[in-house]
Design an enzyme around this catalytic site. Structure first.
Site, PDB file in Angstrom:
ATOM      1  N   ASP A 159      39.165  21.424  49.599  1.00  0.00           N
ATOM      2  CA  ASP A 159      39.429  19.985  49.096  1.00  0.00           C
ATOM      3  C   ASP A 159      38.399  20.000  47.764  1.00  0.00           C
ATOM      4  OD1 ASP A 159      40.471  17.509  48.401  1.00  0.00           O
ATOM      5  OD2 ASP A 159      39.464  16.538  49.909  1.00  0.00           O
ATOM      6  N   HIS A 185      39.738   7.368  45.156  1.00  0.00           N
ATOM      7  CA  HIS A 185      38.979   7.733  46.164  1.00  0.00           C
ATOM      8  C   HIS A 185      38.155   6.663  46.802  1.00  0.00           C
ATOM      9  CE1 HIS A 185      39.802  11.820  44.411  1.00  0.00           C
ATOM     10  NE2 HIS A 185      39.934  12.027  45.822  1.00  0.00           N
ATOM     11  N   SER A 231      44.364   6.652  50.681  1.00  0.00           N
ATOM     12  CA  SER A 231      44.168   5.635  51.859  1.00  0.00           C
ATOM     13  C   SER A 231      44.634   4.033  51.448  1.00  0.00           C
ATOM     14  CB  SER A 231      42.841   5.482  52.095  1.00  0.00           C
ATOM     15  OG  SER A 231      42.504   6.926  52.816  1.00  0.00           O
ATOM     16  N   ASP A 233      41.864  10.183  53.640  1.00  0.00           N
ATOM     17  CA  ASP A 233      40.455  10.462  54.263  1.00  0.00           C
ATOM     18  C   ASP A 233      39.807   9.237  54.648  1.00  0.00           C
ATOM     19  OD1 ASP A 233      38.304  11.723  55.434  1.00  0.00           O
ATOM     20  OD2 ASP A 233      37.520  12.138  53.534  1.00  0.00           O
TER      21      ASP A 233
HETATM   22  P1  13P Z   1      41.113   8.768  50.154  1.00  0.00           P
HETATM   23  O1  13P Z   1      39.403   8.190  49.881  1.00  0.00           O
HETATM   24  O2  13P Z   1      41.738   7.539  49.549  1.00  0.00           O
HETATM   25  O3  13P Z   1      41.293   8.758  51.581  1.00  0.00           O
HETATM   26  O4  13P Z   1      41.235   9.924  49.600  1.00  0.00           O
HETATM   27  C1  13P Z   1      41.107  11.159  50.196  1.00  0.00           C
HETATM   28  C2  13P Z   1      41.045  12.380  49.268  1.00  0.00           C
HETATM   29  O5  13P Z   1      41.731  12.332  48.027  1.00  0.00           O
HETATM   30  C3  13P Z   1      40.636  13.551  49.642  1.00  0.00           C
HETATM   31  O6  13P Z   1      40.717  14.510  48.766  1.00  0.00           O
HETATM   32  O1  G3H Z   2      38.100  13.246  48.072  1.00  0.00           O
HETATM   33  C1  G3H Z   2      36.864  13.373  48.752  1.00  0.00           C
HETATM   34  C2  G3H Z   2      37.250  13.303  50.331  1.00  0.00           C
HETATM   35  O2  G3H Z   2      37.502  12.126  51.031  1.00  0.00           O
HETATM   36  C3  G3H Z   2      36.265  14.079  51.156  1.00  0.00           C
HETATM   37  O3  G3H Z   2      35.104  13.482  51.135  1.00  0.00           O
HETATM   38  O4  G3H Z   2      33.520  14.556  49.754  1.00  0.00           O
HETATM   39  O5  G3H Z   2      32.641  12.816  51.345  1.00  0.00           O
HETATM   40  O6  G3H Z   2      34.010  14.808  52.367  1.00  0.00           O
HETATM   41  P1  G3H Z   2      33.439  13.872  51.236  1.00  0.00           P
HETATM   42 ZN    ZN Z   3      40.547  13.792  46.536  1.00  0.00          ZN
END
Ligand code: 13P
Ligand code: G3H
Ligand code: ZN
Length: 323
Positions: free
Chosen positions: A96, A192, A228, A270
């Site tokens: 990701d 995000h 989300s 996430d």
């Molecule tokens: P959220 O923060 O809306 O859950 O998005 C997660 C995401 O895009 C991970 O790449």
């Molecule tokens: O887009 C980001 C995802 O929610 C992952 O978050 O970089 O804190 O693991 P993180």
């Molecule tokens: Zn993302």
């Protein structure tokens, strides 16, 4: 030099077939982030119970928190674990928000079946160049690549963008043909993190831009990040048990369902999972302050996460029964 580990040896699949079926079938594949055992178990339990394909996502933050080798072994274990639970579901292991060629290459060489190269903060020309470089290497190993055009608001790897820069429909055809990417993440108003909008602030996602993009690249797999919904009952539960989350608002599930019926074939979630786990853990620790066995609070957190993921699969993504 490390040994090259192909995802194929681990029983994982790339996203190509999954996306082709999702685009024609009018549903989206869940892309759930994981950083530990309980999150992985919840994801696999939910997908086996609903017979859904799944994309397991590992962020840069997850790699440094949990160690990439351990996460890869967990993902490989998930293939067997799913079969033990009674159903072999197709599992993609995806990087990701990859931010460099070297990181993507390292993941490809250590068992990932799909990578995202996120050049969305670069100039258009540099984004094309970097994405193309990753695609050339990834495709030699039959690994699929997600690129991104447009910038989401919100927090991403500690970088905070105050405003969306919506994806420009006029650019998508050129980007896809110059880079050779297998899927494209777009910015249409998702964001995000748990604090996407102020309560009461206008936050419809721009399904009109999505429709315009689809016209330019018909049938091409589109990805939504920052999807989300920030369920208010979870925010209230966290706050009722000592938390302090103010003004957390997310994306409407109805709008996401509409997007999933179109060319959107991967939806990233996430933050909602983080809320579900935290709410359950806070409740246990608040109601049973004498508890100190991690299984007694991580177990309920895992159950709650599983229920959330089942809900998303059945009511938002529509990927149930598609494994
Ligand atoms: P959220 O923060 O809306 O859950 O998005 C997660 C995401 O895009 C991970 O790449
Ligand atoms: O887009 C980001 C995802 O929610 C992952 O978050 O970089 O804190 O693991 P993180
Ligand atoms: Zn993302």
């Amino acid at each position: 030099m490390k040994n090259f580990t192909s995802y194929k040896e681990l029983g994982l699949v790339n996203s190509r077939d999954m996306f082709a079926k999702a685009v024609t079938g009018g549903y989206a594949i869940p892309a759930y982030n994981f950083n530990n055992l309980e999150q992985l178990q919840a994801i696999i339990m939910a997908c086996v119970e609903t017979s859904s394909p799944v994309i397991l996502q590992v962020s840069k933050g997850a790699r440094s928190y949990a160690n990439q080798t351990l996460l890869r072994h967990l993902a490989a274990g998930a293939v067997e674990y799913a079969a033990e639970l009674g159903k072999s579901v197709p599992i993609v292991l995806h990087l990701d928000h990859g931010d460099s060629f070297e990181l993507c290459k390292d993941c490809i060489e250590t068992g990932f079946s799909s990578v995202m190269i996120d050049g969305s903060h670069l100039s258009y020309e540099e984004n094309v160049k970097l994405t193309r470089q990753v695609v050339e290497y990834a495709h030699q190993h039959d690994v699929t690549v997600e690129g991104e055009l447009g910038v989401l608001a919100g927090i991403e790897d500690d970088v905070h963008a105050a405003h969306h820069t919506y994806t420009e429909p006029d650019q998508v055809e050129d980007f896809v043909s110059k880079t050779g990417v297998d899927s494209l993440a777009i910015a249409i108003g998702t964001s995000h993190g748990a604090f996407k909008f102020k309560p009461g602030e206008e936050h419809e996602i721009r399904l009109d831009i999505l429709a315009e993009i689809e016209k330019r690249i018909p049938g091409f797999p589109i990805v939504l990040h920052g999807a989300s919904s920030v369920p208010q009952e979870l925010v209230q539960m966290i706050n009722a048990h000592g938390g302090k989350l103010k003004d957390a608002v997310g994306i409407s599930e109805e709008q996401l369902r509409a997007a999933a019926r179109s060319a959107v074939c991967k939806i990233n979630i996430d933050s909602d999972g983080r809320l579900a786990m935290t709410a359950a853990i806070r409740k246990v620790l608040d109601e049973k302050p004498e508890e100190f066995d991690p299984r007694k609070y991580l177990g309920p957190a895992r159950d709650s996460l599983k229920q959330l993921y089942i809900h998303k699969i059945v009511n938002v993504l529509g990927s149930n029964g598609k494994a």
